[in-house]
Motif scaffolding. Structure first.
Motif, PDB file in Angstrom:
ATOM      1  N   ARG A  20      20.193  23.933  -1.170  1.00 29.05           N
ATOM      2  CA  ARG A  20      19.936  24.709   0.046  1.00 29.05           C
ATOM      3  C   ARG A  20      19.657  23.864   1.273  1.00 29.05           C
ATOM      4  O   ARG A  20      19.409  24.394   2.356  1.00 29.05           O
ATOM      5  CB  ARG A  20      18.788  25.722  -0.178  1.00 29.05           C
ATOM      6  N   GLY A  59      18.321  23.453   6.074  1.00 31.62           N
ATOM      7  CA  GLY A  59      18.487  24.702   6.819  1.00 31.62           C
ATOM      8  C   GLY A  59      18.127  24.596   8.292  1.00 31.62           C
ATOM      9  O   GLY A  59      17.732  25.580   8.906  1.00 31.62           O
ATOM     10  N   PRO A 105      20.361  31.583  -2.633  1.00 28.87           N
ATOM     11  CA  PRO A 105      20.228  31.134  -1.238  1.00 28.87           C
ATOM     12  C   PRO A 105      18.802  31.294  -0.743  1.00 28.87           C
ATOM     13  O   PRO A 105      17.990  32.016  -1.319  1.00 28.87           O
ATOM     14  CB  PRO A 105      21.195  32.050  -0.475  1.00 28.87           C
ATOM     15  N   GLU A 121      17.570  32.879   1.696  1.00 26.64           N
ATOM     16  CA  GLU A 121      17.168  34.236   2.055  1.00 26.64           C
ATOM     17  C   GLU A 121      16.645  35.001   0.847  1.00 26.64           C
ATOM     18  O   GLU A 121      15.716  35.811   0.956  1.00 26.64           O
ATOM     19  CB  GLU A 121      18.349  34.994   2.674  1.00 26.64           C
ATOM     20  N   SER A 132      22.443  40.274  -4.902  1.00 29.44           N
ATOM     21  CA  SER A 132      21.719  39.225  -4.205  1.00 29.44           C
ATOM     22  C   SER A 132      21.032  39.881  -3.015  1.00 29.44           C
ATOM     23  O   SER A 132      20.911  41.103  -2.972  1.00 29.44           O
ATOM     24  CB  SER A 132      22.683  38.120  -3.757  1.00 29.44           C
ATOM     25  N   ARG A 133      20.584  39.108  -2.049  1.00 25.79           N
ATOM     26  CA  ARG A 133      20.019  39.709  -0.838  1.00 25.79           C
ATOM     27  C   ARG A 133      21.132  40.425  -0.074  1.00 25.79           C
ATOM     28  O   ARG A 133      20.989  41.557   0.360  1.00 25.79           O
ATOM     29  CB  ARG A 133      19.370  38.627   0.023  1.00 25.79           C
ATOM     30  N   ASN A 134      22.259  39.713   0.099  1.00 24.48           N
ATOM     31  CA  ASN A 134      23.443  40.282   0.736  1.00 24.48           C
ATOM     32  C   ASN A 134      24.629  40.047  -0.191  1.00 24.48           C
ATOM     33  O   ASN A 134      24.933  38.901  -0.521  1.00 24.48           O
ATOM     34  CB  ASN A 134      23.702  39.627   2.094  1.00 24.48           C
ATOM     35  N   THR A 142      22.748  39.957   7.727  1.00 26.16           N
ATOM     36  CA  THR A 142      21.920  38.849   7.232  1.00 26.16           C
ATOM     37  C   THR A 142      20.585  38.780   7.955  1.00 26.16           C
ATOM     38  O   THR A 142      19.647  38.137   7.468  1.00 26.16           O
ATOM     39  CB  THR A 142      22.638  37.494   7.384  1.00 26.16           C
ATOM     40  N   ASN A 143      20.472  39.435   9.098  1.00 21.00           N
ATOM     41  CA  ASN A 143      19.223  39.408   9.871  1.00 21.00           C
ATOM     42  C   ASN A 143      18.289  40.563   9.530  1.00 21.00           C
ATOM     43  O   ASN A 143      17.205  40.668  10.109  1.00 21.00           O
ATOM     44  CB  ASN A 143      19.540  39.442  11.373  1.00 21.00           C
ATOM     45  N   GLU A 190      27.432  32.005   4.345  1.00 22.00           N
ATOM     46  CA  GLU A 190      26.481  31.219   3.567  1.00 22.00           C
ATOM     47  C   GLU A 190      25.397  32.067   2.922  1.00 22.00           C
ATOM     48  O   GLU A 190      24.905  31.741   1.841  1.00 22.00           O
ATOM     49  CB  GLU A 190      25.844  30.144   4.451  1.00 22.00           C
ATOM     50  N   SER A 191      25.009  33.148   3.571  1.00 21.84           N
ATOM     51  CA  SER A 191      23.929  33.987   3.041  1.00 21.84           C
ATOM     52  C   SER A 191      24.440  35.072   2.098  1.00 21.84           C
ATOM     53  O   SER A 191      23.638  35.845   1.557  1.00 21.84           O
ATOM     54  CB  SER A 191      23.158  34.645   4.195  1.00 21.84           C
ATOM     55  N   TRP A 192      25.747  35.153   1.913  1.00 20.50           N
ATOM     56  CA  TRP A 192      26.342  36.202   1.085  1.00 20.50           C
ATOM     57  C   TRP A 192      26.742  35.665  -0.274  1.00 20.50           C
ATOM     58  O   TRP A 192      27.065  34.481  -0.421  1.00 20.50           O
ATOM     59  CB  TRP A 192      27.561  36.800   1.791  1.00 20.50           C
TER      60      TRP A 192
END
Length: 435
Positions: free
Chosen positions: A68, A71, A104, A106, A153-155, A387-388, A422-424
């Protein structure tokens, strides 16, 4: 690479003094991974004292080239408790596998927040809407093998071949909060041992965690027109109070003959009139910023050559939605917007709805066919915007956007290494585990 640059990349930023102990205390001495029951502290077997089985883990890596990376954070943040998460030894190792790709930052920040909220709840009964949806899957589905399953995942970007059960999976999940989404399974019949045809039964489950519950499994059973929600043997007559699934199917967006724009939007967004007006007053701010208002529509009376107020079939006033995309633009009727603009407006309002609900309970936003006509720029903007947000989201990948976001290695799709992705994480539905 210069020697100084090499030394900078190899530099390791360890936690400041006292941070590991602080992380342990903030997590209540338990692993921060949702649903994990592994102890992180316990007594020795044959002597006095206690043994530590937990690990203070960096979220953004201690070294620039580690899992990671940094960042974009400075050394002060990297070495602080804000960048740490307490895990059992198993998960401490797991989250760093494959350079941390499957976990990730997030995701880990969300888990850290959930673990700390649980500790606060136990200490002073402080409520929190935080939680984590782990998976959605069918446990029984007529004629589909393998059974559709989605690990979140988160996204999450969801992809699968045609007829693998992607839409059915999302609609089954949506039925947790809105029973109308189980209607798609109505009318399906199967031949029984008696030679007669009977309504087929579809079973699905969703696994999630909240501040109050370490692990919760909600089961759905759909037979004919009957939807049953169960947690263990407990029957849920109403949707669960600790989880909200926000969803809109493409068929929802088709206006019925008896509807005006207020009726349409209430049905599309699954809200009542007061909630709709509240969302409209907020306006759209995410992927198609603009201003919304409703006004009594008029229609031309050719007999008298004048405009007169329009009414619905039942005689009540017919209201139209007007949308203005910028301060200097004119308000346009919803009916005059393009299909892509309508889709973006609805999704923007769904995002606002999810954002508001997530202040009160665990929220999952599902986006499928409404984004099917998005061009590359609008689809990218959607992913960047989500992502936000504080809630989890699943976006079904439209076929026309596959080449934009997917690489295909030996027949196995993977997300391209692009900054906005990247966050997906990619979840493939309908593939056998060994394929």
């Amino acid at each position: 690479m210069s020697k100084n640059s090499q030394e900078h990349d190899d530099k390791r930023i360890d936690f400041k003094f006292g941070v590991p102990e602080l992380l342990y205390k903030q997590a209540g001495g338990r692993c921060s991974v949702p649903r994990c029951k592994n102890p992180t502290m316990g007594p020795f077997y044959e002597r006095e004292g206690a043994v530590n089985m937990g690990v203070a883990c960096h979220i953004h890596s201690a070294s620039k080239n580690g899992p990671r990376g940094w960042g974009g954070k400075d050394a002060e943040f990297i070495g602080s408790e804000c960048n740490g998460i307490w895990c059992c030894q198993y998960h401490a190792s797991l989250i760093d596998k494959a350079s941390g790709f499957d976990y990730p930052a997030e995701v880990l920040f969300a888990w850290k927040a959930l673990a700390e909220a649980r500790t606060r709840k136990q200490m002073n009964d402080s409520p929190s809407p935080l939680g984590w949806v782990e998976s959605i899957e069918f446990t029984s589905f007529l004629s589909l093998s393998p059974l559709p399953k989605l690990t979140l995942s988160r996204n999450t970007i969801m992809w699968g071949k045609s007829c693998c059960g992607k839409t059915a999976l999302l609609e089954a999940a949506a039925a947790i909060s809105q029973s109308k989404y189980s209607d798609r399974f109505n009318g399906t019949k199967t031949k029984g041992a008696d030679g007669k045809y009977h309504p087929a039964t579809f079973c699905a489950k969703i696994i999630y965690s909240t501040v109050d519950t370490l692990s919760k499994e909600l089961n759905l059973m759909i037979t004919g027109q009957k939807l049953t929600r169960l947690e263990s043997s407990i029957l849920y007559i109403l949707p669960p109070g600790d989880l909200e699934i926000v969803f809109c199917s493409e068929s929802d967006s088709h206006k019925l003959k008896s509807e005006d724009d207020i009726d349409l939007m209430m049905r599309v967004l699954n809200v009542d009139k007061s909630a709709l007006f509240a969302l409209a007053s907020i306006g759209t701010k995410t992927i198609i910023p603009g201003e919304i208002k409703f006004e009594h529509a008029e229609e031309w009376d050719e007999t008298n050559d004048i405009a007169s107020p329009k009414h619905k079939e039942d005689g009540s006033p017919y209201y139209k939605l007007l949308f203005k995309m910028s301060p200097r633009a004119e308000f346009l009727p919803y009916a005059n917007l393009s299909k892509s603009e309508k889709g973006r407006l609805i999704i923007d309002l769904l995002i606002t709805k999810a954002r508001e609900i997530s202040k009160q309970r665990l929220t999952l936003l599902l986006i499928e066919s409404l984004a099917i006509n998005f061009d590359a720029g609008n689809f990218k903007s959607l992913l960047e915007a989500l992502t936000n947000e504080e809630f989890q989201s699943v976006v079904s990948l439209p076929p026309i956007r596959e080449n934009d976001v997917l690489d295909n290695f030996a027949g196995q799709p993977k997300l391209k290494k692009l900054e906005y992705l990247e966050s997906w994480r990619l979840a493939i539905v309908g593939e056998k585990p060994d394929s």
